[in-house]
Design a protein around this motif. Structure first.
Motif, mmCIF file in Angstrom:
data_model
loop_
_atom_site.group_PDB
_atom_site.id
_atom_site.type_symbol
_atom_site.label_atom_id
_atom_site.label_comp_id
_atom_site.label_asym_id
_atom_site.label_seq_id
_atom_site.Cartn_x
_atom_site.Cartn_y
_atom_site.Cartn_z
ATOM 1 N N ARG A 185 -13.041 0.132 -0.829
ATOM 2 C CA ARG A 185 -12.211 0.038 0.364
ATOM 3 C C ARG A 185 -11.135 -1.185 0.294
ATOM 4 O O ARG A 185 -10.102 -1.158 0.339
ATOM 5 C CB ARG A 185 -13.170 0.103 1.780
ATOM 6 C CG ARG A 185 -13.421 1.704 2.025
ATOM 7 C CD ARG A 185 -13.888 1.560 3.229
ATOM 8 N NE ARG A 185 -15.141 0.989 3.548
ATOM 9 C CZ ARG A 185 -16.384 1.348 3.068
ATOM 10 N NH1 ARG A 185 -16.523 2.438 2.554
ATOM 11 N NH2 ARG A 185 -17.530 0.747 3.154
ATOM 12 N N ARG A 186 -11.954 -2.193 -0.098
ATOM 13 C CA ARG A 186 -11.169 -3.704 -0.443
ATOM 14 C C ARG A 186 -10.142 -3.368 -1.391
ATOM 15 O O ARG A 186 -9.132 -3.703 -1.368
ATOM 16 C CB ARG A 186 -12.043 -4.727 -0.634
ATOM 17 C CG ARG A 186 -11.443 -5.929 -0.888
ATOM 18 C CD ARG A 186 -12.320 -7.105 -0.748
ATOM 19 N NE ARG A 186 -13.294 -7.303 -2.075
ATOM 20 C CZ ARG A 186 -12.731 -7.737 -3.220
ATOM 21 N NH1 ARG A 186 -11.525 -8.477 -3.222
ATOM 22 N NH2 ARG A 186 -13.559 -8.054 -4.196
ATOM 23 N N GLY A 187 -10.706 -2.393 -2.542
ATOM 24 C CA GLY A 187 -9.451 -2.123 -3.519
ATOM 25 C C GLY A 187 -8.373 -1.305 -3.062
ATOM 26 O O GLY A 187 -7.288 -1.566 -3.583
ATOM 27 N N GLN A 188 -8.565 -0.411 -2.246
ATOM 28 C CA GLN A 188 -7.712 0.358 -1.729
ATOM 29 C C GLN A 188 -6.695 -0.242 -0.771
ATOM 30 O O GLN A 188 -5.510 -0.103 -1.020
ATOM 31 C CB GLN A 188 -8.233 1.605 -0.956
ATOM 32 C CG GLN A 188 -8.901 2.747 -1.836
ATOM 33 C CD GLN A 188 -9.720 3.732 -1.107
ATOM 34 O OE1 GLN A 188 -10.405 3.469 -0.159
ATOM 35 N NE2 GLN A 188 -9.301 5.072 -1.404
ATOM 36 N N ALA A 189 -7.361 -1.111 -0.023
ATOM 37 C CA ALA A 189 -6.468 -2.043 0.881
ATOM 38 C C ALA A 189 -5.608 -2.986 0.296
ATOM 39 O O ALA A 189 -4.402 -3.028 0.556
ATOM 40 C CB ALA A 189 -7.306 -2.944 1.953
ATOM 41 N N SER A 190 -5.927 -3.154 -1.008
ATOM 42 C CA SER A 190 -4.992 -4.306 -1.812
ATOM 43 C C SER A 190 -4.170 -3.683 -2.675
ATOM 44 O O SER A 190 -3.138 -4.054 -3.466
ATOM 45 C CB SER A 190 -5.955 -5.362 -2.788
ATOM 46 O OG SER A 190 -6.637 -4.586 -3.755
ATOM 47 N N GLY A 191 -4.227 -2.199 -2.756
ATOM 48 C CA GLY A 191 -3.517 -1.454 -3.670
ATOM 49 C C GLY A 191 -3.922 -1.229 -5.173
ATOM 50 O O GLY A 191 -3.254 -0.928 -5.984
ATOM 51 N N GLU A 192 -5.183 -1.961 -5.448
ATOM 52 C CA GLU A 192 -5.865 -1.925 -6.773
ATOM 53 C C GLU A 192 -6.251 -0.432 -6.965
ATOM 54 O O GLU A 192 -6.360 0.031 -8.206
ATOM 55 C CB GLU A 192 -6.930 -2.870 -7.062
ATOM 56 C CG GLU A 192 -6.402 -4.327 -7.351
ATOM 57 C CD GLU A 192 -7.789 -5.250 -7.178
ATOM 58 O OE1 GLU A 192 -8.508 -5.180 -8.359
ATOM 59 O OE2 GLU A 192 -8.006 -5.779 -6.286
ATOM 60 N N PHE A 193 -6.937 -0.009 -6.069
ATOM 61 C CA PHE A 193 -7.458 1.355 -6.333
ATOM 62 C C PHE A 193 -6.629 2.396 -5.467
ATOM 63 O O PHE A 193 -5.979 2.187 -4.405
ATOM 64 C CB PHE A 193 -8.934 1.604 -5.521
ATOM 65 C CG PHE A 193 -9.842 0.448 -6.426
ATOM 66 C CD1 PHE A 193 -9.560 0.119 -7.884
ATOM 67 C CD2 PHE A 193 -10.867 0.126 -5.750
ATOM 68 C CE1 PHE A 193 -10.365 -0.764 -8.392
ATOM 69 C CE2 PHE A 193 -11.781 -0.820 -6.484
ATOM 70 C CZ PHE A 193 -11.480 -1.212 -7.882
ATOM 71 N N ASP A 194 -6.749 3.548 -5.803
ATOM 72 C CA ASP A 194 -6.041 4.910 -5.198
ATOM 73 C C ASP A 194 -6.236 5.114 -3.830
ATOM 74 O O ASP A 194 -7.457 5.065 -3.507
ATOM 75 C CB ASP A 194 -6.326 6.152 -6.066
ATOM 76 C CG ASP A 194 -5.283 7.514 -5.850
ATOM 77 O OD1 ASP A 194 -4.510 7.285 -4.699
ATOM 78 O OD2 ASP A 194 -5.393 8.186 -6.740
ATOM 79 N N LYS A 195 -5.225 5.108 -2.886
ATOM 80 C CA LYS A 195 -5.532 5.422 -1.386
ATOM 81 C C LYS A 195 -5.574 6.721 -1.096
ATOM 82 O O LYS A 195 -5.838 7.133 -0.022
ATOM 83 C CB LYS A 195 -4.407 4.515 -0.709
ATOM 84 C CG LYS A 195 -4.384 3.112 -0.918
ATOM 85 C CD LYS A 195 -3.396 2.426 0.015
ATOM 86 C CE LYS A 195 -3.287 0.924 -0.269
ATOM 87 N NZ LYS A 195 -1.992 0.450 0.246
ATOM 88 N N LYS A 196 -4.853 7.584 -2.165
ATOM 89 C CA LYS A 196 -4.748 8.844 -1.841
ATOM 90 C C LYS A 196 -6.083 9.666 -1.560
ATOM 91 O O LYS A 196 -6.310 10.775 -1.227
ATOM 92 C CB LYS A 196 -3.715 9.434 -2.677
ATOM 93 C CG LYS A 196 -2.442 9.087 -2.365
ATOM 94 C CD LYS A 196 -1.703 9.929 -3.583
ATOM 95 C CE LYS A 196 -1.866 9.136 -4.744
ATOM 96 N NZ LYS A 196 -0.836 9.774 -5.969
ATOM 97 N N VAL A 197 -7.239 9.100 -2.397
ATOM 98 C CA VAL A 197 -8.431 9.881 -2.341
ATOM 99 C C VAL A 197 -9.425 9.004 -1.407
ATOM 100 O O VAL A 197 -9.439 7.610 -1.511
ATOM 101 C CB VAL A 197 -8.963 9.602 -3.787
ATOM 102 C CG1 VAL A 197 -10.415 10.327 -3.867
ATOM 103 C CG2 VAL A 197 -8.070 10.251 -4.979
ATOM 104 N N PRO A 198 -10.034 9.723 -0.729
ATOM 105 C CA PRO A 198 -11.097 9.155 0.174
ATOM 106 C C PRO A 198 -12.128 8.056 -0.535
ATOM 107 O O PRO A 198 -12.624 8.487 -1.447
ATOM 108 C CB PRO A 198 -11.909 10.358 0.873
ATOM 109 C CG PRO A 198 -11.089 11.336 0.528
ATOM 110 C CD PRO A 198 -10.258 11.271 -0.748
ATOM 111 N N ALA A 199 -12.472 6.976 0.245
ATOM 112 C CA ALA A 199 -13.086 5.933 -0.276
ATOM 113 C C ALA A 199 -14.585 6.735 -0.712
ATOM 114 O O ALA A 199 -15.266 6.249 -1.642
ATOM 115 C CB ALA A 199 -13.423 4.695 0.327
#
Length: 195
Positions: free
Chosen positions: A137-151
């Motif tokens: 979730r931290r990576g999704q918030a920072s844009g490092e990880f894909d936000k389109k797929v649920p954590a």
């Protein structure tokens, strides 16, 4: 019974329970079929004391799983999951968990082979999944990880890829360093935005 006597009795019970779990971890990792008598002897308690704490072998094995999970969770917390990039943090967290499992190779394999319901499996992995999910979730918030797929999905995928890497090493198809590099490569590709 006085308050002091009750406290002493509870302290003895905690010591006995801890000694039984310590002995079970050692013995079951070396000899998966070790008897409860052998575990009692190694713990320095009677068989009746073992049964007073763990009414069956299954209860003892469940407590052993909890102990290993607690150790892995503590190691993952010590890996500083909130520091640095999410990708680096995730790899540190996974490595910390992997080192814990590697201390009990036979026992970890035995536990993984036990038939359990999906609900029990989810409960078993919850402390580990929570830590991995927090980093994702931290990576999704920072844009490092894909936000389109649920954590939650990415967490499940991460756990499955980690298990696959461990299984390849156990089967002798990959060396530990090879599996670690494959895990890193595949996992970071899967988590990257726009993959």
């Amino acid at each position: 019974m006085s308050g002091s006597a009750e406290r002493n009795r509870r302290a003895d019970a905690r010591r006995n329970s801890g000694a039984i779990l310590d002995a079970a971890l050692r013995l079951l990792d070396a000899q998966p079929d070790a008897s409860l008598d052998a575990i009692a002897n190694a713990a320095g308690v009677t068989r009746q004391t073992v049964y007073a704490h763990f009414p069956s072998r299954e209860h003892l094995l469940a407590a052993v799983v909890d102990r290993i999970t607690d150790e892995a969770a503590a190691a993952m917390d010590a890996a500083e999951p909130d520091t640095g990039s999410a990708a680096d943090a995730l790899l540190r967290v996974l490595e910390a968990g992997s080192r814990t499992a590697a201390r009990y190779p036979v026992l970890a394999q035995q536990i993984a082979s036990l038939p359990v319901s999906p609900h029990t499996d989810q409960e078993r992995h919850a402390p580990i999944a929570d830590r991995i999910g927090r980093v994702i979730r931290r990576g999704q918030a920072s844009g490092e990880f894909d936000k389109k797929v649920p954590a939650e999905w990415l967490t499940a995928v991460t756990i499955k890829i980690g298990h696959a890497a461990g299984e390849e090493v156990e089967a002798g198809r990959m060396r530990p360093a090879e599996a670690a590099e494959a895990l890193r490569t595949v996992l970071l590709r899967a988590l990257r935005p726009g993959s």
